[in-house]
Design a protein around this motif. Structure first.
Motif, mmCIF file in Angstrom:
data_model
loop_
_atom_site.group_PDB
_atom_site.id
_atom_site.type_symbol
_atom_site.label_atom_id
_atom_site.label_comp_id
_atom_site.label_asym_id
_atom_site.label_seq_id
_atom_site.Cartn_x
_atom_site.Cartn_y
_atom_site.Cartn_z
ATOM 1 N N ALA A 21 0.820 -1.208 0.000
ATOM 2 C CA ALA A 21 0.000 0.000 0.000
ATOM 3 C C ALA A 21 0.856 1.262 0.000
ATOM 4 O O ALA A 21 0.547 2.226 -0.717
ATOM 5 C CB ALA A 21 -0.928 -0.010 1.211
ATOM 6 N N SER A 22 1.938 1.266 0.757
ATOM 7 C CA SER A 22 2.773 2.467 0.803
ATOM 8 C C SER A 22 3.546 2.668 -0.497
ATOM 9 O O SER A 22 3.708 3.802 -0.953
ATOM 10 C CB SER A 22 3.726 2.406 1.995
ATOM 11 O OG SER A 22 4.628 1.333 1.859
ATOM 12 N N SER A 27 3.958 6.130 -5.114
ATOM 13 C CA SER A 27 4.063 6.260 -6.569
ATOM 14 C C SER A 27 2.943 7.126 -7.132
ATOM 15 O O SER A 27 3.174 7.958 -8.012
ATOM 16 C CB SER A 27 4.032 4.884 -7.223
ATOM 17 O OG SER A 27 5.156 4.131 -6.838
ATOM 18 N N ILE A 28 1.745 6.954 -6.624
ATOM 19 C CA ILE A 28 0.623 7.776 -7.076
ATOM 20 C C ILE A 28 0.839 9.232 -6.682
ATOM 21 O O ILE A 28 0.575 10.145 -7.478
ATOM 22 C CB ILE A 28 -0.708 7.226 -6.519
ATOM 23 C CG1 ILE A 28 -1.039 5.902 -7.215
ATOM 24 C CG2 ILE A 28 -1.843 8.228 -6.704
ATOM 25 C CD1 ILE A 28 -2.224 5.178 -6.639
ATOM 26 N N LEU A 29 1.328 9.470 -5.469
ATOM 27 C CA LEU A 29 1.620 10.846 -5.058
ATOM 28 C C LEU A 29 2.708 11.476 -5.924
ATOM 29 O O LEU A 29 2.649 12.664 -6.246
ATOM 30 C CB LEU A 29 2.029 10.882 -3.588
ATOM 31 C CG LEU A 29 0.920 10.650 -2.574
ATOM 32 C CD1 LEU A 29 1.484 10.618 -1.160
ATOM 33 C CD2 LEU A 29 -0.140 11.724 -2.696
ATOM 34 N N ALA A 30 3.687 10.672 -6.331
ATOM 35 C CA ALA A 30 4.733 11.192 -7.216
ATOM 36 C C ALA A 30 4.159 11.545 -8.584
ATOM 37 O O ALA A 30 4.509 12.584 -9.160
ATOM 38 C CB ALA A 30 5.858 10.173 -7.355
ATOM 39 N N PHE A 31 3.272 10.697 -9.115
ATOM 40 C CA PHE A 31 2.600 11.016 -10.376
ATOM 41 C C PHE A 31 1.838 12.331 -10.260
ATOM 42 O O PHE A 31 1.924 13.202 -11.133
ATOM 43 C CB PHE A 31 1.615 9.911 -10.775
ATOM 44 C CG PHE A 31 2.227 8.757 -11.490
ATOM 45 C CD1 PHE A 31 3.044 8.928 -12.587
ATOM 46 C CD2 PHE A 31 1.958 7.464 -11.069
ATOM 47 C CE1 PHE A 31 3.592 7.842 -13.256
ATOM 48 C CE2 PHE A 31 2.502 6.370 -11.722
ATOM 49 C CZ PHE A 31 3.318 6.565 -12.818
ATOM 50 N N LEU A 56 10.615 12.038 -9.814
ATOM 51 C CA LEU A 56 10.427 11.490 -11.152
ATOM 52 C C LEU A 56 10.794 10.007 -11.234
ATOM 53 O O LEU A 56 10.183 9.249 -11.995
ATOM 54 C CB LEU A 56 11.267 12.273 -12.165
ATOM 55 C CG LEU A 56 10.778 13.683 -12.487
ATOM 56 C CD1 LEU A 56 11.799 14.403 -13.354
ATOM 57 C CD2 LEU A 56 9.441 13.633 -13.188
ATOM 58 N N VAL A 57 11.780 9.585 -10.462
ATOM 59 C CA VAL A 57 12.260 8.201 -10.522
ATOM 60 C C VAL A 57 11.459 7.276 -9.601
ATOM 61 O O VAL A 57 11.401 6.069 -9.832
ATOM 62 C CB VAL A 57 13.766 8.157 -10.186
ATOM 63 C CG1 VAL A 57 14.284 6.742 -10.069
ATOM 64 C CG2 VAL A 57 14.557 8.901 -11.244
ATOM 65 N N GLY A 62 9.003 2.168 -7.579
ATOM 66 C CA GLY A 62 7.934 1.890 -6.624
ATOM 67 C C GLY A 62 6.893 0.914 -7.132
ATOM 68 O O GLY A 62 6.469 0.007 -6.412
ATOM 69 N N LEU A 63 6.460 1.091 -8.364
ATOM 70 C CA LEU A 63 5.413 0.220 -8.893
ATOM 71 C C LEU A 63 5.886 -1.217 -9.136
ATOM 72 O O LEU A 63 5.182 -2.157 -8.754
ATOM 73 C CB LEU A 63 4.806 0.837 -10.146
ATOM 74 C CG LEU A 63 4.012 2.125 -9.885
ATOM 75 C CD1 LEU A 63 3.543 2.738 -11.195
ATOM 76 C CD2 LEU A 63 2.842 1.854 -8.979
ATOM 77 N N PRO A 64 7.069 -1.444 -9.730
ATOM 78 C CA PRO A 64 7.533 -2.841 -9.830
ATOM 79 C C PRO A 64 7.782 -3.472 -8.464
ATOM 80 O O PRO A 64 7.514 -4.664 -8.262
ATOM 81 C CB PRO A 64 8.830 -2.739 -10.631
ATOM 82 C CG PRO A 64 8.704 -1.487 -11.404
ATOM 83 C CD PRO A 64 7.919 -0.553 -10.531
ATOM 84 N N LEU A 65 8.276 -2.667 -7.513
ATOM 85 C CA LEU A 65 8.461 -3.181 -6.154
ATOM 86 C C LEU A 65 7.122 -3.569 -5.543
ATOM 87 O O LEU A 65 7.004 -4.615 -4.891
ATOM 88 C CB LEU A 65 9.163 -2.136 -5.284
ATOM 89 C CG LEU A 65 9.351 -2.503 -3.827
ATOM 90 C CD1 LEU A 65 10.335 -3.660 -3.695
ATOM 91 C CD2 LEU A 65 9.826 -1.304 -3.044
ATOM 92 N N ALA A 66 6.107 -2.757 -5.764
ATOM 93 C CA ALA A 66 4.776 -3.065 -5.239
ATOM 94 C C ALA A 66 4.235 -4.353 -5.846
ATOM 95 O O ALA A 66 3.611 -5.162 -5.146
ATOM 96 C CB ALA A 66 3.826 -1.905 -5.509
#
Length: 89
Positions: A21-22, A27-31, A56-57, A62-66
Motif C-alpha cells: 500500500a505504501s 508512486s501515485i503521489l509522485a505522479f 520522477l524516478v 515503486g510500482l515494480p516493487l509493489a
C-alpha cells in the motif's frame, strides 16, 4: 458442520500489505506531483533540480516493487491457506 477456525493474519502478511500500500501510494503521489508541477508551468529543466529527480524516478522503482511485494503476499497467503486446509482434514 464445517470448521471455521481460521488463524489470525500473521505479522509478515500485515507488513507486506502495508509495504504494498505504501509503495503504490507513494508512486501515485509522485505522479500527482509531476502532473501538478507541469500544470503549474514547470519546464523540463526545472525538474532536474532539487527533489524533483527523486520524485520522477520514484514510480519507476515503486510500482515494480509493489508488484513484487504483492506476489510475495499472495504466496504467503496461499501457503497459509494450504496449511489450514491440510490441517482441517
Amino acid at each position: 458442520m464445517t470448521k471455521t477456525d481460521t488463524q489470525p493474519i500473521s505479522r509478515v502478511q500485515r507488513i507486506l500489505a502495508y509495504m504494498v500500500a505504501s509503495a503504490i501510494g507513494l508512486s501515485i503521489l509522485a505522479f500527482l506531483a509531476v502532473i501538478i508541477g507541469t500544470a503549474a508551468g514547470m519546464k523540463g529543466d526545472s525538474f532536474s533540480q532539487g527533489v524533483w529527480p527523486t520524485i520522477l524516478v520514484l514510480p519507476l522503482f515503486g510500482l515494480p516493487l509493489a508488484i513484487a511485494l504483492f506476489i510475495a503476499l499472495l504466496a504467503v497467503n496461499l501457503v497459509r491457506r494450504s496449511r489450514e486446509a491440510r490441517s482441517s482434514r
